[in-house]
Design a protein around this motif. Structure first.
Motif, mmCIF file in Angstrom:
data_model
loop_
_atom_site.group_PDB
_atom_site.id
_atom_site.type_symbol
_atom_site.label_atom_id
_atom_site.label_comp_id
_atom_site.label_asym_id
_atom_site.label_seq_id
_atom_site.Cartn_x
_atom_site.Cartn_y
_atom_site.Cartn_z
ATOM 1 N N ALA A 1 -38.574 -6.988 -38.105
ATOM 2 C CA ALA A 1 -38.767 -8.190 -38.918
ATOM 3 C C ALA A 1 -37.609 -9.159 -38.726
ATOM 4 N N LEU A 2 -36.398 -8.642 -38.639
ATOM 5 C CA LEU A 2 -35.226 -9.498 -38.410
ATOM 6 C C LEU A 2 -35.298 -10.162 -37.046
ATOM 7 N N ALA A 3 -35.694 -9.405 -36.023
ATOM 8 C CA ALA A 3 -35.766 -9.941 -34.660
ATOM 9 C C ALA A 3 -36.792 -11.057 -34.547
ATOM 10 N N GLY A 4 -37.839 -10.990 -35.362
ATOM 11 C CA GLY A 4 -38.886 -12.007 -35.288
ATOM 12 C C GLY A 4 -38.701 -13.178 -36.220
ATOM 13 N N PHE A 5 -37.704 -13.094 -37.092
ATOM 14 C CA PHE A 5 -37.514 -14.122 -38.112
ATOM 15 C C PHE A 5 -36.839 -15.358 -37.543
ATOM 16 N N LEU B 1 -31.438 -19.905 -30.002
ATOM 17 C CA LEU B 1 -30.742 -19.039 -29.061
ATOM 18 C C LEU B 1 -30.409 -17.730 -29.776
ATOM 19 N N ALA B 2 -31.146 -16.697 -29.452
ATOM 20 C CA ALA B 2 -30.957 -15.392 -30.093
ATOM 21 C C ALA B 2 -30.024 -14.545 -29.234
ATOM 22 N N VAL B 3 -28.921 -14.119 -29.825
ATOM 23 C CA VAL B 3 -27.912 -13.347 -29.100
ATOM 24 C C VAL B 3 -27.948 -11.901 -29.601
ATOM 25 N N PRO B 4 -28.312 -10.949 -28.731
ATOM 26 C CA PRO B 4 -28.403 -9.552 -29.145
ATOM 27 C C PRO B 4 -27.052 -8.844 -29.017
ATOM 28 N N LEU C 1 -35.917 -5.529 -28.080
ATOM 29 C CA LEU C 1 -36.715 -5.801 -29.275
ATOM 30 C C LEU C 1 -37.037 -7.288 -29.393
ATOM 31 N N LEU C 2 -36.061 -8.138 -29.130
ATOM 32 C CA LEU C 2 -36.285 -9.577 -29.162
ATOM 33 C C LEU C 2 -37.355 -10.000 -28.160
ATOM 34 N N GLU C 3 -37.260 -9.475 -26.940
ATOM 35 C CA GLU C 3 -38.240 -9.832 -25.904
ATOM 36 C C GLU C 3 -39.634 -9.343 -26.280
ATOM 37 N N GLU C 4 -39.698 -8.182 -26.886
ATOM 38 C CA GLU C 4 -40.983 -7.627 -27.301
ATOM 39 C C GLU C 4 -41.614 -8.456 -28.412
ATOM 40 N N VAL C 5 -40.809 -8.848 -29.389
ATOM 41 C CA VAL C 5 -41.313 -9.573 -30.553
ATOM 42 C C VAL C 5 -41.729 -11.001 -30.198
ATOM 43 N N LEU D 1 -29.233 -10.166 -39.397
ATOM 44 C CA LEU D 1 -29.390 -11.397 -38.622
ATOM 45 C C LEU D 1 -28.459 -12.448 -39.211
ATOM 46 N N LEU D 2 -27.639 -13.051 -38.367
ATOM 47 C CA LEU D 2 -26.777 -14.151 -38.782
ATOM 48 C C LEU D 2 -27.286 -15.420 -38.114
ATOM 49 N N TRP D 3 -27.365 -16.492 -38.884
ATOM 50 C CA TRP D 3 -27.837 -17.772 -38.345
ATOM 51 C C TRP D 3 -26.823 -18.873 -38.617
#
Length: 266
Positions: free
Chosen positions: A67-71, A82-85, A93-97, A47-49
């Motif tokens: 864990a990364l997707a939910g962090f 804004l999470a970019v997959p 995974l992002l939508e699920e988390v 995960l890059l922020w």
């Protein structure tokens, strides 16, 4: 999950290979932002922020990917991330988390073409500045002024100080009667360029101010040997980019996430 120190960011480069996004480069080059991975030694997912953006790359099926997707980094303070997959697997995974607090949106990638700009046209755009306005480069005084304006904070907010902005950032604002009406500035920087942030105060929109400010910024970047990268949130932004010489590339999905208790989560 582990935060990756700057001196080890090169370990993440294979996970994001081929991703033509300057915000990704900013983090991987150690210029801005932070990075996390499922493990420090042999990362499979990361995960890059930076700013409001989160980029998920690598293997979405890795044990630490969920864990990364939910962090959500505690530095997120605007109430929205804004999470970019990297691909469909990460998007699912992002939508699920994130469930109901995540809203799918579309963003618009602009081609990165260093030799596409017509400097004469950009200079001509500067002549279109409406009467009563002046264009000014962002100096120390304007830097602090912009940080106090909710609509204009992102022109400078990701730079921790005026010294940092002066060293790595640049921008121009349109001013009328002593008030900032519009601007174009560096949202982020990477080695060799910047990512443009552009906005106009609502009362001054549809007067061509964004075109003038962006033209001034692009000309400055070209003179300094920097590439002024553009990524669009709306079709209106795409249209403005095309007026400046850019070309549309493609749309891509993004998940807009409502951040609970800004600056207090995780």
């Amino acid at each position: 999950m582990a935060q990756i120190p700057k001196e080890q960011l090169t370990r993440l480069e294979p996970l994001f290979a081929g991703w033509e996004e300057t915000l990704v480069w900013s983090v991987l080059q150690g210029c801005m932002g932070k990075a996390w991975a499922d493990q420090e030694e042999h990362p499979q997912a990361a995960l890059l922020w930076v700013g409001d953006f989160l980029f998920l790359g690598g293997d979405a099926a890795a044990p630490g990917a969920r864990a990364l997707a939910g962090f959500l980094p505690r530095e997120l303070a605007n109430g929205i991330a804004l999470a970019v997959p990297q691909n469909e697997s990460w998007l699912r995974l992002l939508e699920e988390v994130h469930g109901g607090r995540g809203k799918p949106i579309t963003r618009y990638a602009i081609q990165k073409e260093p030799d596409v700009f017509d400097r004469d046209k950009l200079r001509a755009n500067l002549e279109k500045l409406p009467q009563g306005f002046i264009l000014k480069p962002i100096d120390e005084g304007l830097y602090h002024t912009l940080l106090e304006l909710d609509w204009a904070r992102d022109f400078c907010a990701l730079f921790g100080s005026w010294a940092e902005y002066a060293a790595h950032g640049c921008g121009f604002v349109a001013i009328k009667d002593g008030q900032v009406a519009a601007g174009a500035s560096s949202y982020t920087w990477y080695r060799g360029g910047i990512e443009i942030e552009i906005d106009t105060k609502e009362a001054y929109r549809r007067q061509g101010l964004a075109l003038c400010c962006a033209s001034a910024l692009i000309l400055h970047c070209l003179e300094q040997g920097l590439y002024p990268s553009w990524d669009a949130a709306t079709p209106i932004s795409v249209a403005l980019a095309e007026k400046l010489g850019y070309h549309f590339s493609h749309t891509y999905p993004c998940l807009e996430i409502a951040v609970p208790n800004p600056r207090r989560n995780l």
